[in-house]
Design an enzyme around this catalytic site. Structure first.
Site, mmCIF file in Angstrom:
data_model
loop_
_atom_site.group_PDB
_atom_site.id
_atom_site.type_symbol
_atom_site.label_atom_id
_atom_site.label_comp_id
_atom_site.label_asym_id
_atom_site.label_seq_id
_atom_site.Cartn_x
_atom_site.Cartn_y
_atom_site.Cartn_z
ATOM 1 N N SER A 250 0.825 -1.217 0.000
ATOM 2 C CA SER A 250 0.000 0.000 0.000
ATOM 3 C C SER A 250 0.858 1.265 0.000
ATOM 4 O O SER A 250 2.005 1.260 0.451
ATOM 5 C CB SER A 250 -0.914 0.021 1.225
ATOM 6 O OG SER A 250 -1.657 -1.168 1.310
HETATM 7 N N1 SAH Z 1 -0.524 -4.982 4.059
HETATM 8 C C1 SAH Z 1 0.180 -5.221 2.823
HETATM 9 C C2 SAH Z 1 -0.608 -4.858 1.583
HETATM 10 C C3 SAH Z 1 -1.343 -6.032 1.149
HETATM 11 S S1 SAH Z 1 -2.161 -6.061 -0.384
HETATM 12 C C4 SAH Z 1 1.548 -4.581 2.807
HETATM 13 O O1 SAH Z 1 1.919 -3.897 3.790
HETATM 14 O O2 SAH Z 1 2.299 -4.813 1.866
HETATM 15 C C5 SAH Z 1 -3.454 -7.173 0.089
HETATM 16 C C6 SAH Z 1 -3.038 -8.591 0.382
HETATM 17 O O3 SAH Z 1 -4.199 -9.278 0.800
HETATM 18 C C7 SAH Z 1 -2.483 -9.363 -0.818
HETATM 19 O O4 SAH Z 1 -1.206 -9.864 -0.504
HETATM 20 C C8 SAH Z 1 -3.505 -10.496 -1.006
HETATM 21 O O5 SAH Z 1 -2.911 -11.711 -1.427
HETATM 22 C C9 SAH Z 1 -4.097 -10.629 0.382
HETATM 23 N N2 SAH Z 1 -5.405 -11.262 0.468
HETATM 24 C C10 SAH Z 1 -6.466 -11.141 -0.350
HETATM 25 N N3 SAH Z 1 -7.503 -11.877 0.105
HETATM 26 C C11 SAH Z 1 -7.088 -12.495 1.247
HETATM 27 C C12 SAH Z 1 -7.699 -13.392 2.180
HETATM 28 N N4 SAH Z 1 -8.960 -13.820 2.053
HETATM 29 N N5 SAH Z 1 -6.954 -13.800 3.233
HETATM 30 C C13 SAH Z 1 -5.676 -13.391 3.399
HETATM 31 N N6 SAH Z 1 -5.042 -12.550 2.544
HETATM 32 C C14 SAH Z 1 -5.742 -12.102 1.490
#
Ligand code: SAH
Length: 214
Positions: A58
Site C-alpha cells: 500500500s
Molecule cells: N498490508 C500489505 C498490503 C497487502 S495487499 C503490505 O503492507 O504490503 C493485500 C493482500 O491481501 C495481498 O497480498 C492479497 O494476497 C491478500 N489477500 C487477499 N484476500 C485475502 C484473504 N482472504 N486472506 C488473506 N489474505 C488475502
C-alpha cells in the site's frame, strides 16, 4: 534530505501524518526492505508498489492514515488480514511493542513466506504470519484489540466482528471491486458502530467473505 525525510515532511505538510509515534515507526521500519530489489528506489514515492502475484504494498499515505485511525497502544493484540509485503505488519509490531502481538494472515503462500523471512531477519518476533483465508479471521488467537484489513471486501466479514474485543476497532475497505469506502467499525458493549472515513482503492479480498474468483 533523504527520500524518507522528504516523504515525512510532505505527509506532515499535507496534514496526513500527525501522530509522532507513527512518524517514529516510519523511520524505524524502512519500506525498501519489503520491496523487490529492483523497486527499492521507489520506496519513498507515495504510491502503491507491485510486489508480485498481482498484489501491492500500500501507498505510505494510506498506511499512515490507517495506522493513525487504529489508535494503537503498546501491548495490544492486532490481527491483520492481507500480509502482502509484511511492511504494515512490521509497523504494527513496532507500534504495539514487544509486549504486544500481531497475527497477520495471507492467502498466497509465497508472499507469506517472504514476509515471514523479512520480519524474522529484522528481529520482529512478536509477529506471527499465517497462511489462510483471512476473511474468516484467525479464531485461535481471538479476541483482538484491533483488526486491520488491507484488501477490499464486499461487506464486513461477520467473523471479524465476532473476533473483535469489546472496545476494539476494525478498519476495512468495503464496497465494489474497484473503489471502496474505508470503514471504521467499533464494538461498544452490545452495539457495533460503523463510520465511513474516506473513499479508497484496494486490491480485492478473496475467500469466503471476499469476492469470488480471485
Ligand atoms: N498490508 C500489505 C498490503 C497487502 S495487499 C503490505 O503492507 O504490503 C493485500 C493482500 O491481501 C495481498 O497480498 C492479497 O494476497 C491478500 N489477500 C487477499 N484476500 C485475502 C484473504 N482472504 N486472506 C488473506 N489474505 C488475502
Amino acid at each position: 534530505m533523504s527520500g524518507l525525510e522528504a516523504l515525512i515532511k510532505r505527509l506532515r505538510a499535507e496534514g496526513v501524518l500527525s501522530d509522532p509515534r507513527v512518524e517514529e515507526a516510519l523511520r524505524a521500519v524502512p519500506r525498501e526492505r519489503f520491496l523487490p530489489p529492483r523497486l527499492e528506489k521507489y520506496a519513498y514515492v507515495d504510491e502503491p508498489i507491485h510486489i508480485g502475484h498481482g498484489q501491492t504494498c500500500s501507498a505510505p499515505h494510506m498506511v499512515v492514515i490507517m495506522l493513525q485511525e487504529l489508535e494503537l497502544g503498546e501491548g495490544m493484540k492486532v490481527l491483520e488480514v492481507g500480509t502482502g509485503s509484511g511492511w504494515n505488519a512490521a509497523l504494527l509490531a513496532y507500534l504495539v511493542g514487544p509486549r504486544g502481538r500481531v497475527v497477520t494472515v495471507e492467502r498466497i503462500p509465497a508472499l507469506a513466506e517472504e514476509a515471514r523471512r523479512r520480519l524474522k531477519e529484522m528481529g520482529f518476533d512478536n509477529v506471527k504470519v499465517v497462511v489462510g483465508d483471512g476473511s474468516l479471521g484467525y479464531p485461535d488467537e481471538a479476541p483482538y484489540d484491533r483488526i486491520i484489513v488491507t484488501a477490499a471486501a464486499p461487506e464486513v466479514p461477520p467473523p471479524l466482528v465476532e473476533q473483535l474485543a469489546e472496545g476494539g476497532i476494525l478498519l476495512i475497505p468495503v464496497g465494489g471491486r474497484y473503489y471502496q469506502d474505508l470503514l471504521k467499525v467499533e464494538k461498544v458493549g452490545e452495539s457495533v458502530r460503523r463510520k465511513r472515513l474516506m473513499p479508497v482503492v484496494f486490491v480485492p479480498l478473496v475467500g469466503r467473505y471476499g469476492y469470488g474468483g480471485g
